[in-house]
Every structure is written in structure tokens, then in C-alpha cells.
Enzyme design. Structure first.
Site, PDB file in Angstrom:
ATOM      1  N   ASP A  59       4.936   0.010  -3.599  1.00 50.43           N
ATOM      2  CA  ASP A  59       4.559  -0.054  -5.015  1.00 50.43           C
ATOM      3  C   ASP A  59       3.765  -1.329  -5.305  1.00 50.43           C
ATOM      4  OD1 ASP A  59       6.668  -1.784  -4.755  1.00 50.43           O
ATOM      5  OD2 ASP A  59       7.870  -0.956  -6.392  1.00 50.43           O
ATOM      6  N   SER A  60       3.586  -2.170  -4.268  1.00 51.17           N
ATOM      7  CA  SER A  60       2.655  -3.300  -4.387  1.00 51.17           C
ATOM      8  C   SER A  60       1.246  -2.779  -4.678  1.00 51.17           C
ATOM      9  CB  SER A  60       2.671  -4.145  -3.112  1.00 51.17           C
ATOM     10  OG  SER A  60       2.515  -3.330  -1.966  1.00 51.17           O
ATOM     11  N   ASP A 115       7.441   4.190  -1.812  1.00 51.98           N
ATOM     12  CA  ASP A 115       8.344   3.488  -2.719  1.00 51.98           C
ATOM     13  C   ASP A 115       8.695   4.337  -3.934  1.00 51.98           C
ATOM     14  OD1 ASP A 115       9.328   0.952  -2.043  1.00 51.98           O
ATOM     15  OD2 ASP A 115       7.380   0.003  -2.398  1.00 51.98           O
ATOM     16  N   LYS A 135      11.611   4.746  -0.182  1.00 51.95           N
ATOM     17  CA  LYS A 135      12.263   3.438  -0.156  1.00 51.95           C
ATOM     18  C   LYS A 135      12.781   3.119  -1.549  1.00 51.95           C
ATOM     19  CE  LYS A 135       9.895  -0.577   0.608  1.00 51.95           C
ATOM     20  NZ  LYS A 135       9.994  -1.258  -0.687  1.00 51.95           N
ATOM     21  N   GLU A 138      14.790   0.156  -3.941  1.00 56.28           N
ATOM     22  CA  GLU A 138      15.226  -1.243  -4.051  1.00 56.28           C
ATOM     23  C   GLU A 138      16.652  -1.315  -4.583  1.00 56.28           C
ATOM     24  OE1 GLU A 138      12.474  -3.782  -6.113  1.00 56.28           O
ATOM     25  OE2 GLU A 138      10.791  -3.163  -4.848  1.00 56.28           O
ATOM     26  N   GLU A 198      13.727  -8.741   2.306  1.00 49.56           N
ATOM     27  CA  GLU A 198      12.568  -9.520   1.851  1.00 49.56           C
ATOM     28  C   GLU A 198      13.008 -10.900   1.378  1.00 49.56           C
ATOM     29  OE1 GLU A 198       9.807  -7.473  -0.666  1.00 49.56           O
ATOM     30  OE2 GLU A 198       8.719  -9.313  -1.171  1.00 49.56           O
TER      31      GLU A 198
HETATM   32  O1  KIV Z   1       5.618  -2.688  -2.037  1.00 53.35           O
HETATM   33  C1  KIV Z   1       5.532  -3.168  -0.890  1.00 53.35           C
HETATM   34  O2  KIV Z   1       4.440  -3.341  -0.330  1.00 53.35           O
HETATM   35  C2  KIV Z   1       6.767  -3.516  -0.218  1.00 53.35           C
HETATM   36  C3  KIV Z   1       6.712  -4.313   1.058  1.00 53.35           C
HETATM   37  C4  KIV Z   1       5.989  -5.563   0.941  1.00 53.35           C
HETATM   38  C5  KIV Z   1       8.047  -4.464   1.696  1.00 53.35           C
HETATM   39  O3  KIV Z   1       7.800  -3.164  -0.672  1.00 53.35           O
END
Ligand code: KIV
Length: 263
Positions: free
Chosen positions: A43-44, A82, A111, A113, A180
């Protein structure tokens, strides 16, 4: 890697796992041609691609579009997507809807959190056939609660909490967990305590694998250089140089040249 089962196999065989976050078909094609094990559609993307200040701004629609693009670029790879901000906090039905949309967009797994307060959702998703990767330590969706992007698990109590969350994730059925921004010694302790793999980012060298964002390791953002990122390319400088060379050639009447002119 062919499936999520390979994460635990790699840990057992002590083969470091290489995960890279990417968001589009072109970069996914590059990773499919590389020696990387799997792709994370992080989600970055909300920050890197869309220019938002945090991952809180990622939406289901955004994550599905990026996941589908990555899948088209890397048809055979393990792709982990994510679950966006709050999508596991609106109850089971909403979590199933979002995870289902990501899987139908092409994800192999999702994924999530954190763990406390949504244990039932994690169990339900896994029970529904959706593999879950955990994410502990600095969980960027909670950046406002954590007071910024800072090292987690520094006090003995915080370290104990983090370790028990990791153990809880394993017990719930997660196939792997991202750690992280946690101290190396704590990441090593958690890694030793789990049968499932740990993937570190800013967590030292003793996790079972490492993840970096592709644009970070390529050095594409001149303004973003956290301590835990290694730049394998001066990408920003190289790209700026290429763009300026093009501009210079156009202004000098040197582009297009003979071989670029269509007959
Ligand atoms: O959103 C992302 O890119 C991440 C990684 C940096 C672990 O969660």
C-alpha cells in the site's frame, strides 16, 4: 517460488527469501525476469505512485488496480497484496469482500498489518482459502498512532508484546510475517521462535528474508533515503540525465536522427 508453501520451505532450508514491493506491469515484468522470489503490491503505492503523505490513503480500488497490473506483468509469480487501511476493522463481511477482490485481481495472498483486535478476521480469511502474511513492528497504517516512522519494540515490554503478536500470527495460520523497523536482536529472537518465515525491512540481517520497495533500491526518489535502504542504482540521477539528454537533443535539432526517421 511457486506458492506460499515455499516461504516456510525456504526458512527450513535456510535460503534467504527476497521480496520486492512493486506496483505496475512494467516493473512486474522486470521482477519476473529477475532472481527475486515474490512480489509485494504494497500500500506504499499510495505514497510512491499517487503522492499521498501516508499509506492511510490507499483504497481497495487502488490496491486492486495495482494488483491486477502486477499480475499481468508477472503471471507466474507469488504476488502478495496489502489489505488497505481499516479494511480488517469493519467486520468479517467487509474483510472478505476486500480480500476476495484482491484475490480476484490476481493476488496469491494478502498482507494484514497488526493482529490484536482482528484475530477472528485472520482466522476467517485463512479458513476461506486466502493466505495471510502478517506485518508487525512499524505498521505504516498506524503511523499516526505510533507518532511517526520510528523503531518499534525498544522497551522490554514492547519487545515482549511484539514477540507475542508474532507467535499469535503463527498460531492463527499466517504463512509469513513482515517485521518492519525493529531492533536486530528482537527480529532474530522472533525469527528463531517461529516456524513460519520472517521478512525484515529495517530489522537487521537475521530475519529469514528481506523486503525493499523497488523504487527505493533503484534510487528513484532523490528525497527519500531512510537508513535501512541500500540504493543499488543512482536511478534518479540516471533518469534525470536521460531526460535532459533528450531535451538537449531536441533543442539542438539532433533528435530524431537518421535512423529514427520513418521512411
Ligand atoms: O507497503 C509496502 O511497501 C510494505 C513493505 C515496505 C513491507 O508494506
Amino acid at each position: 517460488m511457486k506458492s506460499i508453501l515455499d516461504f516456510t520451505r525456504a526458512k527450513r532450508e535456510e535460503k534467504p527469501i527476497v521480496l520486492i514491493a512493486a506496483y505496475d506491469a512494467l516493473m512486474a515484468r522486470l521482477l519476473a525476469a529477475s532472481e527475486v522470489d515474490a512480489i509485494l503490491v504494497g500500500d506504499s503505492a499510495a505514497m510512491v505512485v499517487h503522492g499521498f503523505p501516508s499509506t492511510v490513503h490507499a483504497t481497495v480500488e487502488m490496491m486492486c488496480l495495482h494488483t491486477a497490473a502486477v499480475r499481468r506483468g508477472a503471471p507466474k509469480m507469488v504476488v502478495i497484496a496489502d489489505m488497505p487501511f481499516l479494511s480488517v476493522r469493519h467486520g468479517r463481511d467487509e474483510a472478505v469482500r476486500v480480500a476476495g477482490a484482491l484475490m480476484q485481481a490476481g493476488a496469491t495472498a494478502v498482507k494484514i498489518e497488526g493482529v490484536t483486535g482482528h484475530e477472528d478476521i485472520i482466522i476467517h480469511l485463512i479458513g476461506s482459502g486466502i493466505p495471510v502474511m502478517g506485518h508487525l513492528g512499524l505498521t505504516p497504517q498506524s503511523v499516526n498512532q505510533l507518532g511517526g516512522h520510528r523503531l518499534q519494540g525498544r522497551t522490554p515490554e514492547a519487545a515482549e508484546r511484539l514477540k507475542s503478536e508474532a507467535l499469535a500470527l503463527e498460531k492463527l495460520g499466517a504463512f509469513s510475517v513482515v517485521l518492519e523497523c525493529v531492533p536486530e536482536a528482537l527480529a532474530a529472537d522472533i525469527t528463531r521462535s517461529l516456524a513460519i518465515s520472517t521478512i525484515g525491512i529495517g530489522a537487521g540481517v537475521k530475519t529469514d528474508g528481506q523486503v525493499l520497495v523497488l523504487t527505493d533500491l533503484l534510487g528513484l526518489d532523490a528525497a527519500f533515503h531512510p537508513k535501512f535502504v541500500r540504493r543499488y542504482l543512482a536511478g534518479h540521477e540516471a533518469m534525470l540525465g536521460a531526460v535532459n539528454a533528450f531535451a538537449g537533443d531536441v533543442r539542438a535539432g539532433k533528435f530524431p536522427g537518421g535512423e529514427e526517421v520513418l521512411a
